[in-house]
Design an enzyme around this catalytic site. Structure first.
Site, mmCIF file in Angstrom:
data_model
loop_
_atom_site.group_PDB
_atom_site.id
_atom_site.type_symbol
_atom_site.label_atom_id
_atom_site.label_comp_id
_atom_site.label_asym_id
_atom_site.label_seq_id
_atom_site.Cartn_x
_atom_site.Cartn_y
_atom_site.Cartn_z
ATOM 1 N N HIS A 6 -13.074 49.160 26.459
ATOM 2 C CA HIS A 6 -11.626 48.716 25.802
ATOM 3 C C HIS A 6 -11.388 49.497 24.016
ATOM 4 O O HIS A 6 -11.561 48.841 23.391
ATOM 5 C CB HIS A 6 -11.422 47.230 25.874
ATOM 6 C CG HIS A 6 -10.089 46.652 25.484
ATOM 7 N ND1 HIS A 6 -9.541 45.701 25.849
ATOM 8 C CD2 HIS A 6 -8.725 47.489 25.173
ATOM 9 C CE1 HIS A 6 -8.369 45.572 25.386
ATOM 10 N NE2 HIS A 6 -7.986 46.594 25.114
ATOM 11 N N HIS A 8 -8.740 51.691 21.966
ATOM 12 C CA HIS A 8 -7.095 52.497 21.785
ATOM 13 C C HIS A 8 -7.355 53.335 20.725
ATOM 14 O O HIS A 8 -8.033 53.058 19.560
ATOM 15 C CB HIS A 8 -6.395 51.395 21.817
ATOM 16 C CG HIS A 8 -6.081 50.355 22.739
ATOM 17 N ND1 HIS A 8 -5.762 50.793 24.276
ATOM 18 C CD2 HIS A 8 -6.125 48.973 22.978
ATOM 19 C CE1 HIS A 8 -5.510 49.590 24.717
ATOM 20 N NE2 HIS A 8 -5.957 48.631 24.175
ATOM 21 N N SER A 73 -0.099 48.523 21.442
ATOM 22 C CA SER A 73 1.256 48.244 21.024
ATOM 23 C C SER A 73 2.158 49.226 20.757
ATOM 24 O O SER A 73 3.420 49.099 20.627
ATOM 25 C CB SER A 73 0.939 47.371 19.700
ATOM 26 O OG SER A 73 0.372 48.351 18.582
ATOM 27 N N TYR A 194 -0.319 39.077 24.534
ATOM 28 C CA TYR A 194 -1.181 39.543 24.964
ATOM 29 C C TYR A 194 -2.063 38.709 25.962
ATOM 30 O O TYR A 194 -2.452 38.844 27.125
ATOM 31 C CB TYR A 194 -2.175 40.343 23.966
ATOM 32 C CG TYR A 194 -1.975 41.605 23.680
ATOM 33 C CD1 TYR A 194 -0.637 42.052 23.550
ATOM 34 C CD2 TYR A 194 -3.116 42.366 22.844
ATOM 35 C CE1 TYR A 194 -0.367 43.540 23.013
ATOM 36 C CE2 TYR A 194 -2.730 43.681 22.296
ATOM 37 C CZ TYR A 194 -1.497 44.217 22.411
ATOM 38 O OH TYR A 194 -1.079 45.353 21.863
ATOM 39 N N HIS A 223 -9.064 41.075 26.708
ATOM 40 C CA HIS A 223 -9.065 39.876 25.904
ATOM 41 C C HIS A 223 -9.914 38.615 26.727
ATOM 42 O O HIS A 223 -9.179 37.600 26.673
ATOM 43 C CB HIS A 223 -7.727 39.475 25.402
ATOM 44 C CG HIS A 223 -6.745 40.755 25.352
ATOM 45 N ND1 HIS A 223 -5.852 41.176 26.227
ATOM 46 C CD2 HIS A 223 -6.911 41.791 24.170
ATOM 47 C CE1 HIS A 223 -5.164 42.104 25.686
ATOM 48 N NE2 HIS A 223 -5.932 42.790 24.666
ATOM 49 N N GLU A 284 -12.069 46.688 21.704
ATOM 50 C CA GLU A 284 -10.723 46.723 21.045
ATOM 51 C C GLU A 284 -10.896 47.009 19.743
ATOM 52 O O GLU A 284 -10.109 46.388 18.992
ATOM 53 C CB GLU A 284 -9.751 45.737 21.672
ATOM 54 C CG GLU A 284 -8.259 46.255 21.437
ATOM 55 C CD GLU A 284 -7.320 45.466 22.111
ATOM 56 O OE1 GLU A 284 -7.526 44.134 22.572
ATOM 57 O OE2 GLU A 284 -6.186 45.913 22.398
ATOM 58 N N ARG A 290 -8.972 43.059 12.636
ATOM 59 C CA ARG A 290 -9.603 44.037 11.972
ATOM 60 C C ARG A 290 -10.614 43.443 10.883
ATOM 61 O O ARG A 290 -11.405 44.246 10.072
ATOM 62 C CB ARG A 290 -8.842 44.928 11.230
ATOM 63 C CG ARG A 290 -8.054 45.788 12.257
ATOM 64 C CD ARG A 290 -7.042 46.880 11.668
ATOM 65 N NE ARG A 290 -6.065 47.322 13.031
ATOM 66 C CZ ARG A 290 -5.577 48.308 12.987
ATOM 67 N NH1 ARG A 290 -5.660 49.383 11.841
ATOM 68 N NH2 ARG A 290 -4.796 48.781 14.062
#
Lengths: 342, 342
Positions: A6, A8, A73, A194, A223, A284, A290
């Protein structure tokens, strides 16, 4: 080997977002739309955006390979029409392809689809085929709510989605069920929409017999499965009320959960409740969360630490979570790795 | 004493549902609407519907008192207009009042509100006042989505809802944030919509400064907080990204979770992650999941077993979960109990 299923491209050079803004600004004036050629991202710039971010963290944390798809997103399927989504998806997928070409040992692609609210999912097939055949992508992200929080499409069990499933089965690729930005003020994108979508998708499968029609179809619920593992007793009980088989038989040949749960107790619950064959390592990273957790001193999204620390997994279990399950759920990934001698 | 803060009158005599069906059938023909007087439920019938169900199970499982509100899925605020909701809410609340009169040591009321999509929440105040002043109810259920799965109302942090909050503060009553039946085909009512609403409501509070405007406002997020405790690290991290205070300071003076999580690992996680002062015992018995868990031989919704069995709670902690916290969060309950010498 440690495979993160996962990832992006959340760190693409700013030119990408600038182009998208121009595209959106000109939605009602097609003549003013920027051309694809106007977006220029050089190889060095692209390499840097990865080397300084995802690849740096993968090395620091000890992950080898990431299944890499366009920023979730940013998919924003609710914006514009099919043509807008189609152009945007092609750009984003091509960038992920370039990342996988630049770092063939560390990244392999998964496609976003050019979904658009009210448009037949069949329209996504050409982009899907290109990504699999030309780019060597190994999976797709399927948005169960292209309206962005208004939930105007039919449930995933509806025949509406079958053209996508038929292609997935033909190519033997799984789908991560992943929504995008919410444009409904009730739903915070990463804090509500999400997770809600994860729970919703699971329940759509539970109430249906989708996997009787497609016994080899595979979904990854990201998730950590939303609310599902935390409420596993509730879902077992609901299946019972609905006279469905036990969840293991009813859903767990087809549904898998990633480990994008950002604290130790969550991963402990996931690995206690969900069979190890249904858990895939994911982080992710550089995504919704973050920061550094003041309680641990480490990044929230450094999920490998939690998988390492949980008492629920043996060494063999960890092999499955890190590599074995991913090779099984993404057969094209396994083939690509074998071709690399891995 | 063991107080179950989450009980609904799911076992009302069939005459209630029959009356509601007539009301719904005649929505477009007000002249054909059944009168309130046409609904007749005798005292014996009412007593029996409780004695053979909730009260029997409370005795078997060892709970003393239930905060009792109308059946959540029957609220169905999306059906009809304000007048329809208003008549229906008055009937349902009065039945709960009669239950509390019949069994004053075992049941005390919480009100459903006559919400209706697009109607000013201020219109709910008269029913709320009646329930508190005349019936002695100690809380309300507030539906954040009266549209039933279309989420057309503003977030709970919006001034739209402030008239309700002002009354809650005035009367010192908390609200359980509880949606009703979903009329959106994407969302299964109890398997998706309920849990999604819990997560959504929590995140609406997290992104706002609602509790700066109402420092004494209290919300109970049911079903163990939806996905929230399982993703507690995610929510801590999101608050950090949004430059909000730590969750303890930002939300936990005002938000509480019940124990309606139907397996041991879920309760273990809840009690590990959420401070014990924020957990209230609840079962929502004879609700969404009425079966017996083949893995334990006990009812899924017998949540007291999980609270008893978890290693995370001391005797003092259990007192808080079972009684102390409920007396603090529901001050009118505490007063009523003191008047009974309890």
């Amino acid at each position: 080997m440690i495979i993160d299923v996962h990832g992006h491209y959340t760190t693409a050079p700013p030119a990408l977002e600038a182009w998208r803004k121009r595209q959106i600004a000109a939605i009602d004036q097609p003549a003013l739309q920027p051309s694809v050629a106007e977006l220029q991202i050089g190889d060095d710039e692209l390499r840097q955006s990865i080397e300084q971010n995802q690849l740096r963290l993968m090395r620091e944390r000890g992950a080898d390979l990431t299944i890499f798809s366009p920023r979730a997103s940013f998919m924003a399927h609710h914006i514009g029409d099919f043509q807008v989504s189609s152009t945007w998806a092609a750009i984003c997928n091509e960038l992920c392809h370039r990342v996988s070409q630049a770092f063939p040992e560390n990244f392999i692609g998964a496609a976003m689809l050019p979904q658009s609210p009210g448009v037949d999912p069949k329209s996504c097939i050409p982009e899907l085929e290109k990504c699999v055949k030309e780019y060597g992508f190994v999976g797709i992200n399927l948005n169960p709510d292209p309206s962005g929080g208004h939930w105007t499409s039919p449930p995933l069990s509806d025949r509406h989605w079958y053209p996508i499933y038929e292609k997935m089965v033909e190519y033997d690729i799984p789908a991560m069920i992943h929504v995008s930005t919410s444009c409904n003020a009730c739903f915070h994108t990463t804090g509500a929409h999400y997770l809600n979508a994860d729970t919703t998708a699971f329940m759509q499968c539970l109430t249906s017999d989708l996997f009787k029609d497609f016994p080899t179809l595979k979904f990854i619920i990201p998730h950590g499965g939303g609310a599902v593992p935390y409420h596993w007793g509730r879902f077992r009980g609901l299946a019972q009320e609905l006279k469905k088989p036990l969840l293991g038989e009813h859903l767990l040949n087809n549904i898998f959960f990633d480990t994008c749960v950002y604290h130790q107790p969550g991963i402990d619950l996931l690995t206690k409740v969900i069979p190890v064959d249904n858990i895939l390592f994911g982080s992710e990273m550089i995504g919704a969360v973050r920061g550094i957790d003041p309680e641990t001193g480490h990044h929230y999204d450094d999920t490998k630490r939690y998988v390492q620390a949980t008492a629920n997994l043996s060494a063999e279990d960890r092999y499955k979570v890190y590599e074995g399950n991913a090779r099984r759920v993404f057969p094209r990934l396994d083939k690509a790795l074998q071709q690399q001698g891995r």
